[in-house]
Design a protein around this motif. Structure first.
Motif, PDB file in Angstrom:
ATOM      1  N   LEU A  24       0.823  -1.207   0.000  1.00  0.00           N
ATOM      2  CA  LEU A  24       0.000   0.000   0.000  1.00  0.00           C
ATOM      3  C   LEU A  24       0.859   1.260   0.000  1.00  0.00           C
ATOM      4  N   ASP A  30      -2.859   3.787  -3.036  1.00  0.00           N
ATOM      5  CA  ASP A  30      -3.867   3.279  -3.984  1.00  0.00           C
ATOM      6  C   ASP A  30      -4.061   1.785  -3.733  1.00  0.00           C
ATOM      7  N   ALA A  31      -5.155   1.436  -3.059  1.00  0.00           N
ATOM      8  CA  ALA A  31      -5.392   0.038  -2.675  1.00  0.00           C
ATOM      9  C   ALA A  31      -5.539  -0.875  -3.890  1.00  0.00           C
ATOM     10  N   GLY A  32      -6.190  -0.401  -4.926  1.00  0.00           N
ATOM     11  CA  GLY A  32      -6.364  -1.207  -6.136  1.00  0.00           C
ATOM     12  C   GLY A  32      -5.030  -1.536  -6.782  1.00  0.00           C
ATOM     13  N   LEU A  33      -4.175  -0.532  -6.886  1.00  0.00           N
ATOM     14  CA  LEU A  33      -2.849  -0.738  -7.471  1.00  0.00           C
ATOM     15  C   LEU A  33      -2.017  -1.684  -6.597  1.00  0.00           C
ATOM     16  N   LEU A  35      -3.115  -4.025  -4.643  1.00  0.00           N
ATOM     17  CA  LEU A  35      -3.639  -5.376  -4.817  1.00  0.00           C
ATOM     18  C   LEU A  35      -3.163  -5.985  -6.132  1.00  0.00           C
ATOM     19  N   ARG A  36      -3.215  -5.223  -7.205  1.00  0.00           N
ATOM     20  CA  ARG A  36      -2.765  -5.736  -8.506  1.00  0.00           C
ATOM     21  C   ARG A  36      -1.280  -6.084  -8.473  1.00  0.00           C
ATOM     22  N   ARG A  37      -0.477  -5.254  -7.829  1.00  0.00           N
ATOM     23  CA  ARG A  37       0.960  -5.544  -7.724  1.00  0.00           C
ATOM     24  C   ARG A  37       1.216  -6.792  -6.887  1.00  0.00           C
TER      25      ARG A  37
END
Length: 73
Positions: A24, A30-33, A35-37
Motif C-alpha cells: 500500500l 492506492d489500494a487497487g494498485l 492489490l494488482r501488484r
C-alpha cells in the motif's frame, strides 16, 4: 479455509499485515494498485516455483534413467 496469522509466529518472515502495508505504501495509498501488484508478484513467484519443480522432476527422471531401477529394494 486456513490462513496464516497476520504476523508469522516464527518472526523470520513478514506477516500478511506487514506485506499489505508495504504494498500500500509503495502504491502511494492506492489500494487497487497495491492489490494488482501483490497479485502480479504472487503469480510470478508461483510461476518460478512451478519452473523449479519441473526442472527438479526432469533431473530426477534423468538420474533414474541413467542409474536404472534399484534391484532387490
Amino acid at each position: 479455509m486456513n490462513h496464516e496469522p497476520a504476523e508469522r509466529r516464527d518472526g523470520n518472515t513478514p506477516g500478511v499485515e506487514t506485506i499489505a502495508v508495504a504494498y500500500l505504501l509503495a502504491a502511494g495509498g492506492d489500494a487497487g494498485l497495491a492489490l494488482r501488484r501483490a497479485i502480479a508478484d504472487a503469480l510470478a513467484d508461483l510461476g518460478e516455483a512451478e519452473r523449479r519443480t519441473r526442472q527438479r522432476d526432469r533431473l530426477i527422471s534423468r538420474g533414474y534413467v541413467r542409474a536404472g531401477p534399484l534391484r532387490g529394494a
